[in-house]
Design a protein around this motif. Sequence first.
Motif, PDB file in Angstrom:
ATOM      1  N   PRO A 130      44.073  39.192  -1.643  1.00 16.09           N
ATOM      2  CA  PRO A 130      44.673  40.068  -1.136  1.00 16.09           C
ATOM      3  C   PRO A 130      44.367  40.511   0.548  1.00 16.09           C
ATOM      4  N   LEU A 131      43.284  39.787   0.936  1.00 10.83           N
ATOM      5  CA  LEU A 131      42.985  39.851   2.175  1.00 10.83           C
ATOM      6  C   LEU A 131      43.426  38.540   3.063  1.00 10.83           C
ATOM      7  N   GLU A 132      44.158  37.916   2.814  1.00 12.32           N
ATOM      8  CA  GLU A 132      44.631  36.663   3.365  1.00 12.32           C
ATOM      9  C   GLU A 132      45.111  36.874   4.978  1.00 12.32           C
ATOM     10  N   SER A 133      45.699  38.060   5.156  1.00 15.94           N
ATOM     11  CA  SER A 133      45.947  38.215   6.856  1.00 15.94           C
ATOM     12  C   SER A 133      44.616  38.303   7.541  1.00 15.94           C
ATOM     13  N   ILE A 134      43.453  38.860   6.796  1.00 16.26           N
ATOM     14  CA  ILE A 134      42.301  38.579   7.662  1.00 16.26           C
ATOM     15  C   ILE A 134      41.536  37.423   7.253  1.00 16.26           C
ATOM     16  N   ASN A 135      41.665  36.726   6.081  1.00 18.33           N
ATOM     17  CA  ASN A 135      40.880  35.429   6.008  1.00 18.33           C
ATOM     18  C   ASN A 135      41.506  34.036   6.572  1.00 18.33           C
ATOM     19  N   ARG A 136      42.873  34.212   7.043  1.00 15.88           N
ATOM     20  CA  ARG A 136      43.339  33.207   7.526  1.00 15.88           C
ATOM     21  C   ARG A 136      42.795  32.873   9.064  1.00 15.88           C
ATOM     22  N   PRO A 137      42.916  34.278   9.634  1.00 14.27           N
ATOM     23  CA  PRO A 137      42.234  33.919  11.235  1.00 14.27           C
ATOM     24  C   PRO A 137      40.858  33.453  11.073  1.00 14.27           C
ATOM     25  N   LEU A 138      40.036  34.037  10.164  1.00 17.55           N
ATOM     26  CA  LEU A 138      38.645  33.548   9.974  1.00 17.55           C
ATOM     27  C   LEU A 138      38.239  32.274   9.569  1.00 17.55           C
TER      28      LEU A 138
ATOM     29  N   TRP B  38      36.667  26.722  10.771  1.00 16.76           N
ATOM     30  CA  TRP B  38      36.905  25.271  11.027  1.00 16.76           C
ATOM     31  C   TRP B  38      37.365  24.704  12.353  1.00 16.76           C
ATOM     32  N   GLU B  39      37.852  25.509  13.002  1.00 17.30           N
ATOM     33  CA  GLU B  39      38.446  24.992  14.477  1.00 17.30           C
ATOM     34  C   GLU B  39      37.619  25.070  15.499  1.00 17.30           C
ATOM     35  N   TYR B  40      36.705  26.142  15.401  1.00 14.30           N
ATOM     36  CA  TYR B  40      35.749  26.486  16.569  1.00 14.30           C
ATOM     37  C   TYR B  40      34.221  26.530  16.061  1.00 14.30           C
ATOM     38  N   ALA B  41      34.053  27.069  15.129  1.00 13.59           N
ATOM     39  CA  ALA B  41      32.555  27.226  14.725  1.00 13.59           C
ATOM     40  C   ALA B  41      32.035  25.886  14.052  1.00 13.59           C
TER      41      ALA B  41
ATOM     42  N   LEU C  61      30.126  30.107   7.333  1.00 17.16           N
ATOM     43  CA  LEU C  61      29.781  29.754   6.094  1.00 17.16           C
ATOM     44  C   LEU C  61      30.662  29.347   5.015  1.00 17.16           C
ATOM     45  N   GLY C  62      32.125  29.752   5.151  1.00 22.89           N
ATOM     46  CA  GLY C  62      33.260  29.379   4.504  1.00 22.89           C
ATOM     47  C   GLY C  62      33.621  30.187   3.314  1.00 22.89           C
ATOM     48  N   PRO C  63      34.401  29.519   2.208  1.00 27.76           N
ATOM     49  CA  PRO C  63      34.952  30.404   1.245  1.00 27.76           C
ATOM     50  C   PRO C  63      34.187  30.984   0.147  1.00 27.76           C
ATOM     51  N   SER C  64      34.426  32.251  -0.376  1.00 26.59           N
ATOM     52  CA  SER C  64      33.595  32.588  -1.124  1.00 26.59           C
ATOM     53  C   SER C  64      34.528  33.929  -1.805  1.00 26.59           C
ATOM     54  N   SER C  65      33.787  34.735  -2.712  1.00 29.70           N
ATOM     55  CA  SER C  65      34.515  35.670  -3.233  1.00 29.70           C
ATOM     56  C   SER C  65      33.473  36.965  -3.694  1.00 29.70           C
ATOM     57  N   ILE C  66      33.852  38.069  -3.959  1.00 32.54           N
ATOM     58  CA  ILE C  66      33.218  39.101  -4.248  1.00 32.54           C
ATOM     59  C   ILE C  66      32.111  38.724  -5.458  1.00 32.54           C
ATOM     60  N   ARG C  67      32.631  38.283  -6.422  1.00 32.56           N
ATOM     61  CA  ARG C  67      31.890  37.941  -7.602  1.00 32.56           C
ATOM     62  C   ARG C  67      30.524  37.059  -6.836  1.00 32.56           C
ATOM     63  N   GLU C  68      31.034  35.944  -6.156  1.00 29.13           N
ATOM     64  CA  GLU C  68      29.781  35.044  -5.996  1.00 29.13           C
ATOM     65  C   GLU C  68      28.890  35.886  -4.917  1.00 29.13           C
ATOM     66  N   GLU C  69      29.349  36.776  -3.966  1.00 22.38           N
ATOM     67  CA  GLU C  69      28.506  37.356  -2.987  1.00 22.38           C
ATOM     68  C   GLU C  69      27.410  38.190  -3.911  1.00 22.38           C
TER      69      GLU C  69
ATOM     70  N   ASP D  70      48.622  22.730   4.560  1.00 23.09           N
ATOM     71  CA  ASP D  70      48.149  24.254   4.859  1.00 23.09           C
ATOM     72  C   ASP D  70      46.611  24.090   4.483  1.00 23.09           C
ATOM     73  N   SER D  71      45.772  23.898   5.475  1.00 26.09           N
ATOM     74  CA  SER D  71      44.358  23.666   5.355  1.00 26.09           C
ATOM     75  C   SER D  71      43.624  24.818   4.470  1.00 26.09           C
ATOM     76  N   TYR D  72      44.088  25.982   5.057  1.00 24.57           N
ATOM     77  CA  TYR D  72      43.582  27.379   4.450  1.00 24.57           C
ATOM     78  C   TYR D  72      43.721  27.294   2.921  1.00 24.57           C
ATOM     79  N   GLN D  73      45.285  26.968   2.671  1.00 24.13           N
ATOM     80  CA  GLN D  73      45.548  27.102   1.009  1.00 24.13           C
ATOM     81  C   GLN D  73      44.721  25.840   0.451  1.00 24.13           C
ATOM     82  N   PHE D  74      44.584  24.826   0.861  1.00 20.54           N
ATOM     83  CA  PHE D  74      43.998  23.748   0.051  1.00 20.54           C
ATOM     84  C   PHE D  74      42.526  23.931   0.035  1.00 20.54           C
TER      85      PHE D  74
END
Length: 267
Positions: free
Chosen positions: A45-53, A58-61, A164-172, A219-223
């Motif tokens: 549900p947070l894709e609009s925020i997750n994509r820029p992050l 990937w492209e900068y950090a 740090l990369g991908p995660s989820s609420i459960r993993e955090e 789509d690197s984000y989706q991948f």
Amino acid sequence: MTKFEAFVKRSFSISFIIAISLVNIGCSSTPEQSKRMPAAQINDPLESINRPLWVFTWEYADKYVTRPVTNAYVAIMPDFLRAGLLNMAQNLNEPSSMINNLLQGKFKAAGNDAGRFVLNSTVGLLGFYDPASDFDMMRSQEEFGEVLATYGVGDGAYLMIPVLGPSSIREEVGDFIDHSYFPIGDFAFWPGIFRRAIIGLEARADFGEREQIIDNSVDSYQFVKTSYYQNMLYRVYDGNPPILVDEKAEEELDEYLDLLEEIDEQD
């Protein structure tokens, strides 16, 4: 009260609270029943925020910080020292893995974790060496996020953690619990940062040729998101994830087979 007694008391207290929570979460479900449940859908549900992050990560950090630092670390550090430091960092996870296996009823795996920690912390010089592997006591670290999944707790929202990369609420939530266990929970700030840095650098060094796969994806984000959930499913099911079947396709196949059987009978 000695430090050892305090540790034992705290460990049992944490384990008791977690166990009670899992009983309430699981209700009448057992771990094996929960593991037979179909995998949850990817929840973003947070894709609009997750994509820029993700773009920032990937492209900068990664491009200008993480990758160059990792390459320098690999180039400068001798292989034996890298392996030893990583062994020490991972050895500190064995107690939490032991408790997490106990909470899932995996007593053999929990015993393996305990044996690894004792042997590597003593004969292995605080974990720098891994003599336990020579006795076929292989590392298989279990995280608390996997415990939650075993008891039917869903992933929650997908998260892209900057750098740090991908995660989820459960993993955090699981990581927070894992870091409260002995001995990691007793670490001061900087030793804890150093340990995480070692694990992070080695993880990035192992990334290797997957960089090109990400760069070449449509789509690197989706991948990356799909890959993350597949990896989590693999870990939750201990390397044996269920084969999800399309029920509609299965019904059509059954009807087709029935039709063939009728034709054979007519012949």
